[in-house]
Design a protein around this motif. Structure first.
Motif, PDB file in Angstrom:
ATOM      1  N   VAL A 121      -7.649  24.996  19.963  1.00 25.10           N
ATOM      2  CA  VAL A 121      -6.856  25.736  21.162  1.00 25.10           C
ATOM      3  C   VAL A 121      -7.680  26.856  21.908  1.00 25.10           C
ATOM      4  CG1 VAL A 121      -4.797  27.240  21.491  1.00 25.10           C
ATOM      5  CG2 VAL A 121      -4.358  25.684  19.759  1.00 25.10           C
ATOM      6  N   ASP A 122      -7.831  26.776  23.069  1.00 21.34           N
ATOM      7  CA  ASP A 122      -8.493  27.567  24.147  1.00 21.34           C
ATOM      8  C   ASP A 122      -7.426  28.304  24.717  1.00 21.34           C
ATOM      9  OD1 ASP A 122     -10.323  28.645  25.315  1.00 21.34           O
ATOM     10  OD2 ASP A 122     -10.710  26.995  26.815  1.00 21.34           O
ATOM     11  N   PHE A 123      -7.105  29.357  24.091  1.00 23.38           N
ATOM     12  CA  PHE A 123      -6.224  30.351  24.841  1.00 23.38           C
ATOM     13  C   PHE A 123      -6.895  31.061  25.862  1.00 23.38           C
ATOM     14  CE2 PHE A 123      -3.870  34.345  24.558  1.00 23.38           C
ATOM     15  CZ  PHE A 123      -3.230  34.174  25.532  1.00 23.38           C
ATOM     16  N   GLY A 124      -6.991  30.796  27.258  1.00 17.82           N
ATOM     17  CA  GLY A 124      -7.923  31.380  28.258  1.00 17.82           C
ATOM     18  C   GLY A 124      -7.402  32.464  28.946  1.00 17.82           C
ATOM     19  N   THR A 125      -7.904  33.353  29.477  1.00 17.30           N
ATOM     20  CA  THR A 125      -7.276  34.397  30.453  1.00 17.30           C
ATOM     21  C   THR A 125      -6.737  33.700  31.828  1.00 17.30           C
ATOM     22  OG1 THR A 125      -9.270  35.898  29.686  1.00 17.30           O
ATOM     23  CG2 THR A 125      -8.223  36.321  31.901  1.00 17.30           C
ATOM     24  N   SER A 126      -7.485  32.544  32.281  1.00 17.54           N
ATOM     25  CA  SER A 126      -6.798  31.981  33.539  1.00 17.54           C
ATOM     26  C   SER A 126      -6.087  30.720  33.012  1.00 17.54           C
ATOM     27  CB  SER A 126      -8.038  31.799  34.287  1.00 17.54           C
ATOM     28  OG  SER A 126      -8.647  33.192  34.742  1.00 17.54           O
ATOM     29  N   ASN A 127      -6.788  29.877  32.060  1.00 18.37           N
ATOM     30  CA  ASN A 127      -6.178  28.454  32.040  1.00 18.37           C
ATOM     31  C   ASN A 127      -6.476  28.146  30.256  1.00 18.37           C
ATOM     32  OD1 ASN A 127      -5.808  26.795  34.674  1.00 18.37           O
ATOM     33  ND2 ASN A 127      -7.814  28.244  34.847  1.00 18.37           N
ATOM     34  N   SER A 128      -5.300  27.492  30.015  1.00 16.74           N
ATOM     35  CA  SER A 128      -5.618  27.098  28.329  1.00 16.74           C
ATOM     36  C   SER A 128      -5.527  25.575  28.214  1.00 16.74           C
ATOM     37  CB  SER A 128      -4.227  27.553  27.478  1.00 16.74           C
ATOM     38  OG  SER A 128      -4.062  29.085  27.749  1.00 16.74           O
TER      39      SER A 128
END
Length: 421
Positions: free
Chosen positions: A7-14
């Motif tokens: 899981v890449d929970f990103g600031t702008s996109n996940s």
């Protein structure tokens, strides 16, 4: 076999990466489609007050821009490790803790990934920046612990973490044929993270990779910071930023910093702010500009303005100059922004990123000419000035662009297989 994902929970996109060998008998990594056939889900939540619904990602942005009444929240990851995580915001007349807001979003990411994969996920490797918070080990640990707690709360039984640039390294490693010393440059929405790693097809088979990582480093600067300073230097002066009161004191800058920073925009919409701003407008030397600010806040158009600034940033990565249509200002404005103005606005941030890279090389004991490849990932690595400056630091290195939004999620999926089978 564990039911594991990355899981890449990103600031702008996940994104969510998943390796499934059931259908073909061969291990292959893919990013799961989280919205409209696309792998990325913008990290955005919109509480639609008109329809009493909650939407996510592109649908959330579309609902907000369509003019529905409600509350838009973006850059949720930036709350981790800060005092805001224990605070709350008002949604439809009710208090919503920020911690619960993150839980709602990550829970939605999990549900969409499971629906796409056709199975539940019990284990996950989450990506994390090298530093959630600069210069505070306690705040950094708190951020990771908070994210782990939220992941468990949405149903993951086992949770582990991997540095985002290391995950991107694993993705790049799956594409090379020989050993390379690689600087992974992951320039995301909230942080710039770097890892210097030895990669090769033979090393990829090893379960333990600690000795292959020469150094890691990072700084809490990313694309949302580029947006912020482009906004402050180019757009906010239209609204009275750095103008004066009649008594020669400066107009309070807090209004502008809140509007220019994604995760604090909603703080400009409080009744206290409206009351204070009415007094400021009366005593301003340039009341027309302050009146424009007042109307923008009353119409809750701060997120729209931030999206327009982000649009300008992206366009200036390719164009020498752009015209930014600000048609929701009252009166409307068309603003011309040249690339040198953008580069001047973010120059001090790029200087800090340069110093982070140089420190990382020094920590690793590697000279500037000793790096074989720079692998760029993260949406904000598309900013030309940043890419050129990092490239100039490493004159002998090849410059390779990965999947700017997908390399981390794909690498986390590979790591999930290593850790959970």
């Amino acid at each position: 076999m564990a039911q594991a994902c990355g899981v890449d929970f990103g600031t702008s996109n996940s994104t969510v990466g998943y390796i499934d060998s059931r259908a073909t008998g061969a291990v292959g990594s893919s990013l799961l489609a989280l919205e409209d056939g696309k792998a990325t889900l913008p990290s955005v939540v919109f509480f639609n007050a008109d329809d009493d619904e909650v939407s996510y990602g592109r649908a959330a942005l579309a609902g907000y821009l369509a003019g529905y009444e409600g509350r838009l929240m973006r850059s949720l990851k930036s709350l981790l490790g800060t005092s805001l995580i224990d605070g709350q915001t008002e949604v439809a007349g009710r208090s919503l803790p920020f911690r619960l807001l993150l839980q709602q979003f990550i829970g939605e990411v999990k549900r969409r990934a499971e629906r796409q994969a056709g199975q539940e996920f019990s284990c996950a490797v989450f990506g994390r920046p090298v530093f959630f918070i600069d210069d505070s080990a306690a705040a950094d640990k708190l951020a990771e612990d908070t994210l782990a707690g939220i992941a468990h709360a949405v149903g993951f039984k086992e949770v582990s973490f991997q540095f985002e640039p290391i995950a991107a390294a694993f993705d790049y490693e799956s594409q090379i044929a020989r050993e390379e010393l690689v600087l992974i440059a992951d320039i995301g929405g909230g942080t710039s993270d770097f890892s210097l790693v030895r990669l090769s097809p033979d090393r990829a088979a090893r379960a333990e990779r600690r000795d292959d990582i020469l150094a890691t480093g990072g700084v809490h600067i990313g694309g949302t910071d580029f947006d912020k300073y482009l906004s402050l230097t180019s757009v906010m002066p239209l609204l009275g930023y750095q103008t004066l009161m009649n008594n020669d004191s400066a107009i309070p800058s807090g209004y502008y910093f809140n509007l220019a920073t994604w995760h604090t925009i909603n703080q400009a919409y409080t009744k206290k702010t409206w009351t204070q701003l009415a007094d400021v407008v009366r005593d301003a030397r340039e009341p027309a500009k302050l009146g424009r600010l007042q109307r923008l806040i009353e119409a809750r158009e701060g997120h729209w303005l931030a999206m327009k600034v982000e649009e300008a940033k992206i366009a200036l990565s390719d164009a020498d100059a752009i015209e930014l249509m600000l048609d929701r200002l009252s009166p409307p404005e068309t603003l011309t922004i040249a690339r040198p103005a953008f580069e001047h606005a973010i120059g001090h941030l790029v200087d800090q990123i340069d110093q982070t890279v140089l420190k990382l090389l020094a920590d690793a004991g590697v000279g500037r000419g000793g790096v074989d490849t720079v692998f760029f990932t993260g949406g904000s690595s598309g900013v030309g000035m940043l890419r050129e400056r990092i490239g100039a630091l490493l004159p002998n290195a090849r410059k390779v662009e990965g999947d700017l939004f997908g390399s981390i999620g794909a690498g986390l999926a590979l790591d999930a297989v290593r850790k959970y089978g």
